[in-house]
Design a protein around this motif. Structure first.
Motif, PDB file in Angstrom:
ATOM      1  N   VAL A 191      41.584  43.798  48.509  1.00 31.66           N
ATOM      2  CA  VAL A 191      41.752  44.558  48.182  1.00 31.66           C
ATOM      3  C   VAL A 191      41.713  44.621  46.124  1.00 31.66           C
ATOM      4  O   VAL A 191      41.236  45.380  45.638  1.00 31.66           O
ATOM      5  CB  VAL A 191      42.809  45.018  47.969  1.00 31.66           C
ATOM      6  CG1 VAL A 191      43.863  46.507  47.827  1.00 31.66           C
ATOM      7  CG2 VAL A 191      43.319  45.461  49.657  1.00 31.66           C
ATOM      8  N   ILE A 192      42.533  43.331  45.840  1.00 27.28           N
ATOM      9  CA  ILE A 192      42.545  42.957  44.322  1.00 27.28           C
ATOM     10  C   ILE A 192      41.040  43.254  44.055  1.00 27.28           C
ATOM     11  O   ILE A 192      40.887  43.536  42.410  1.00 27.28           O
ATOM     12  CB  ILE A 192      43.363  42.245  44.353  1.00 27.28           C
ATOM     13  CG1 ILE A 192      44.877  42.341  44.391  1.00 27.28           C
ATOM     14  CG2 ILE A 192      42.560  40.837  43.420  1.00 27.28           C
ATOM     15  CD1 ILE A 192      46.018  40.776  44.293  1.00 27.28           C
ATOM     16  N   ILE A 230      38.086  44.364  45.518  1.00 31.72           N
ATOM     17  CA  ILE A 230      37.752  46.262  45.554  1.00 31.72           C
ATOM     18  C   ILE A 230      38.381  46.762  44.321  1.00 31.72           C
ATOM     19  O   ILE A 230      36.992  46.837  43.355  1.00 31.72           O
ATOM     20  CB  ILE A 230      38.326  46.702  46.810  1.00 31.72           C
ATOM     21  CG1 ILE A 230      37.448  45.706  48.085  1.00 31.72           C
ATOM     22  CG2 ILE A 230      37.426  47.823  46.973  1.00 31.72           C
ATOM     23  CD1 ILE A 230      38.098  46.177  49.321  1.00 31.72           C
ATOM     24  N   ILE A 231      39.696  46.884  43.877  1.00 31.26           N
ATOM     25  CA  ILE A 231      39.708  47.315  42.470  1.00 31.26           C
ATOM     26  C   ILE A 231      39.001  46.242  41.227  1.00 31.26           C
ATOM     27  O   ILE A 231      38.537  47.534  40.429  1.00 31.26           O
ATOM     28  CB  ILE A 231      41.947  47.190  42.777  1.00 31.26           C
ATOM     29  CG1 ILE A 231      41.701  47.572  43.871  1.00 31.26           C
ATOM     30  CG2 ILE A 231      41.941  47.456  41.280  1.00 31.26           C
ATOM     31  CD1 ILE A 231      43.475  47.502  43.496  1.00 31.26           C
ATOM     32  N   GLY A 232      39.177  45.104  41.605  1.00 35.90           N
ATOM     33  CA  GLY A 232      38.277  44.811  40.687  1.00 35.90           C
ATOM     34  C   GLY A 232      36.850  45.281  39.978  1.00 35.90           C
ATOM     35  O   GLY A 232      36.616  45.569  39.041  1.00 35.90           O
ATOM     36  N   LEU A 239      35.472  47.960  41.531  1.00 39.96           N
ATOM     37  CA  LEU A 239      35.593  49.506  40.815  1.00 39.96           C
ATOM     38  C   LEU A 239      35.753  49.548  39.651  1.00 39.96           C
ATOM     39  O   LEU A 239      35.566  50.457  38.248  1.00 39.96           O
ATOM     40  CB  LEU A 239      36.535  50.125  41.477  1.00 39.96           C
ATOM     41  CG  LEU A 239      37.067  50.662  42.667  1.00 39.96           C
ATOM     42  CD1 LEU A 239      37.722  51.143  44.010  1.00 39.96           C
ATOM     43  CD2 LEU A 239      34.930  51.282  43.100  1.00 39.96           C
ATOM     44  N   ILE A 240      37.176  48.726  39.041  1.00 44.14           N
ATOM     45  CA  ILE A 240      37.264  49.159  37.417  1.00 44.14           C
ATOM     46  C   ILE A 240      35.828  48.585  36.404  1.00 44.14           C
ATOM     47  O   ILE A 240      35.858  49.428  35.712  1.00 44.14           O
ATOM     48  CB  ILE A 240      38.231  48.368  37.133  1.00 44.14           C
ATOM     49  CG1 ILE A 240      39.549  48.811  37.795  1.00 44.14           C
ATOM     50  CG2 ILE A 240      38.749  47.800  35.851  1.00 44.14           C
ATOM     51  CD1 ILE A 240      40.692  47.724  37.482  1.00 44.14           C
TER      52      ILE A 240
END
Length: 328
Positions: free
Chosen positions: A16-17, A19-21, A23-24
């Protein structure tokens, strides 16, 4: 029976982390581009306002202002002014303009000839209309080689981010009587805003839509700030005569607020006796906008000028009366 606990495993949390990275990382450039687009739009609006101000000045006085002119007291370049000072009333700065002393006062933050009397209003003043919002350069920082070095406790004068176009070297039409070498680089009297003289619409024989009047000078040359702000951005020129009256290549002839275009846009190498100091005549056009600069044409329109523009086209654009066609 004991019910099982539902929670993320360490592997799931790391995924999850990650994926968030990602996306950012994908979103950040888009956010930066949106911010730059907004800043560029504001910069373009500044040019539009300057264009309207120059046209309204012409309607009022029958000509554009002196590109740069000498004053009548000690340090003539520091008591004289350039076009940026002259059009203030047409930028809704009447209250500021009406306070200025054009007879005995200095328009510089120079410690030996500082702001005095009513011209103290310019000390530390920043007018956003002359600042590119994309530039991180502090407009009150004294640039190397300049005279904008106030005495202790005083504030500097504003460093402007927009420069008037005096012409180009070499002259596209090969003229030598109005483009001359001086000890401070090549000076020209072929642009829309000229040192020591005024111009009118009729002088733009190439057409105002083919003539560059104002351009950006809001970037850096290498890691240095070298712009036409010697003594501060409000000041004028040393000699009280036009380029055509220069008699020798050793003449100490220089101006503030103008540039005779000689170098490529965003060129990052300074050249001695040409573009290495703010008192030299061929300071480089540059900006922090990706890929080029914004410019104001004589008809009041704003254009983006890419840094890849060939020099012959840029020179023709900078000279308003060379008689040559322009494909820009």
């Amino acid at each position: 029976m004991r019910s099982g606990r539902h929670a993320f495993t360490l592997v799931e949390l790391l995924v999850v982390i990650a994926i968030i990275g990602v996306l950012i990382a994908l979103l950040l450039p888009a956010v930066q581009q949106a911010r730059e687009a907004a800043r560029r739009m504001q910069c373009s609006n500044n040019f539009k306002q300057m264009g309207l101000a120059l046209h309204n000045y012409h309607d009022t006085f029958g000509s554009f202002p002196y590109g740069s002119r000498a004053g009548t007291v000690s340090y003539p370049n520091l008591s004289g002014v350039n076009w940026r000072t002259s059009i203030l009333p047409f930028l809704e700065q009447n209250a500021l303009f009406d306070q200025l002393d054009f007879e005995t006062g200095s328009f510089s933050g120079y410690s030996n000839f500082p702001f005095a009397g009513s011209n103290l209003v310019l000390e530390g003043l920043v007018f956003d209309g002359y600042i590119c919002p994309s530039s991180p350069i502090d407009p009150l920082i004294a640039a190397p080689g300049g005279l904008n070095n106030p005495a202790d406790g005083d504030k500097a004068g504003m460093m402007h981010h927009y420069v008037g176009i005096a012409g180009a070297y070499p002259d596209p039409a090969g003229r030598t009587d109005v483009v001359k070498q001086t000890s401070r680089g090549y000076a020209a009297g072929t642009g829309m805003l000229r040192p020591g003289q005024v111009t009118k619409f009729r002088d733009a024989t190439d057409g105002t839509s083919n003539s560059l009047a104002v351009a950006e000078q809001s970037g850096m040359v290498g890691n240095e700030v070298i712009a036409a702000n010697y003594g501060g951005g409000w000041t004028g020129q040393l000699a009280d005569y036009p380029v055509s009256s220069i008699s020798s290549s050793s003449d100490n002839y220089y101006y503030t607020g103008l540039s005779t275009v000689r170098w490529q846009i965003n060129y990052d190498t300074k050249t001695s006796s040409s573009s290495s100091q703010p008192y030299e005549n061929n300071t480089i056009l540059n900006s922090f906008h990706p890929g080029g600069i914004l410019g104001l044409l004589g008809d009041g329109s704003t254009r983006f000028i890419p840094e890849t523009i060939d020099m012959e086209t840029l020179r023709r654009l900078s000279a308003c009366d060379d008689g040559l066609t322009n494909s820009f």
